[in-house]
Design an enzyme around this catalytic site. Structure first.
Site, PDB file in Angstrom:
ATOM      1  N   ASP A  11       0.854  -1.275   0.015  1.00  0.00           N
ATOM      2  CA  ASP A  11      -0.004   0.047  -0.021  1.00  0.00           C
ATOM      3  C   ASP A  11       0.713   1.323  -0.138  1.00  0.00           C
ATOM      4  OD1 ASP A  11       0.897   0.234   2.770  1.00  0.00           O
ATOM      5  OD2 ASP A  11      -0.984   0.020   3.604  1.00  0.00           O
ATOM      6  N   CYS A  68       2.786  -3.182   3.982  1.00  0.00           N
ATOM      7  CA  CYS A  68       1.761  -2.130   4.469  1.00  0.00           C
ATOM      8  C   CYS A  68       2.615  -1.420   5.635  1.00  0.00           C
ATOM      9  CB  CYS A  68       0.517  -2.515   4.579  1.00  0.00           C
ATOM     10  SG  CYS A  68       0.187  -3.810   6.050  1.00  0.00           S
ATOM     11  N   THR A  70       2.271  -2.132   8.979  1.00  0.00           N
ATOM     12  CA  THR A  70       2.749  -2.851  10.041  1.00  0.00           C
ATOM     13  C   THR A  70       2.879  -4.238   9.402  1.00  0.00           C
ATOM     14  OG1 THR A  70       0.290  -3.425  10.506  1.00  0.00           O
ATOM     15  CG2 THR A  70       1.404  -1.624  11.718  1.00  0.00           C
ATOM     16  N   HIS A 101       7.346 -24.386   9.352  1.00  0.00           N
ATOM     17  CA  HIS A 101       6.380 -25.107  10.364  1.00  0.00           C
ATOM     18  C   HIS A 101       4.876 -24.737   9.821  1.00  0.00           C
ATOM     19  CE1 HIS A 101       8.891 -25.508  14.254  1.00  0.00           C
ATOM     20  NE2 HIS A 101       9.530 -25.831  13.198  1.00  0.00           N
ATOM     21  N   HIS A 136       4.242 -31.395  10.884  1.00  0.00           N
ATOM     22  CA  HIS A 136       3.834 -29.808  10.627  1.00  0.00           C
ATOM     23  C   HIS A 136       3.016 -30.036   9.311  1.00  0.00           C
ATOM     24  CE1 HIS A 136       6.913 -28.182  13.364  1.00  0.00           C
ATOM     25  NE2 HIS A 136       7.845 -28.985  12.397  1.00  0.00           N
TER      26      HIS A 136
END
Length: 153
Positions: A11, A68, A70, A101, A136
């Site tokens: 963004d 973005c 965060t 994982h 996993h």
């Protein structure tokens, strides 16, 4: 299986780092599909998360990178697309573990709280790690099964 094709988008908050990371990946020999934006005008991150997620689900790219402010909003949006396992990555250890994982196929990064050099190291760790399988793999199958679950009530 080595990664060769990577989809990337951001963004406005991640635009500057996205452009630098895309250029760096191309210089490293990856085929990069840049879904924008192509300037730092304000945009809505879910639109770009969907573009990269679709490219990964349709196997146009093996992995995706979203940036973005965060990394959290991009992860939430991308994870709405069936087949996507997006993880917000803040360190190289977390990046490796997300792939190993959780078979994460999209890395979401913070363009505001993590510097470019660190994000490049995170991307490198993400790309160079592979899902481990074994115990996993069963957990990843359970995650995928949640995508088809009907709401209760």
């Amino acid at each position: 299986m080595p990664v060769s094709k990577i989809a990337i988008a951001s963004d406005h908050a991640g635009f500057e780092q996205k452009a630098e990371i895309a250029k760096w990946l191309e210089n490293e020999g990856y085929e990069v599909f840049d879904f924008g934006p192509f300037n730092d005008d304000r945009v809505d991150y879910p639109d770009y998360a969907e573009l990269v997620a679709d490219a990964v689900v349709k196997a146009q790219a093996e992995l995706g990178i979203l940036i973005c402010g965060t990394g959290i909003g991009m992860a939430i949006a991308a994870n709405k697309i069936p087949g996507i396992r997006a993880a917000t990555l803040t360190s190289t250890d977390v990046a490796s573990l997300a792939r190993e994982h959780n078979a994460a196929n999209i890395a979401t990064l913070s363009g505001r709280f993590v510097d470019l050099a660190t994000n490049k190291q995170i991307v490198e760790a993400f790309i160079n790690s592979e899902p481990l399988g074994e115990r996993h793999a069963e957990r990843v199958k359970k995650i995928s099964a949640l995508e088809t679950r009907r709401p209760v009530g």
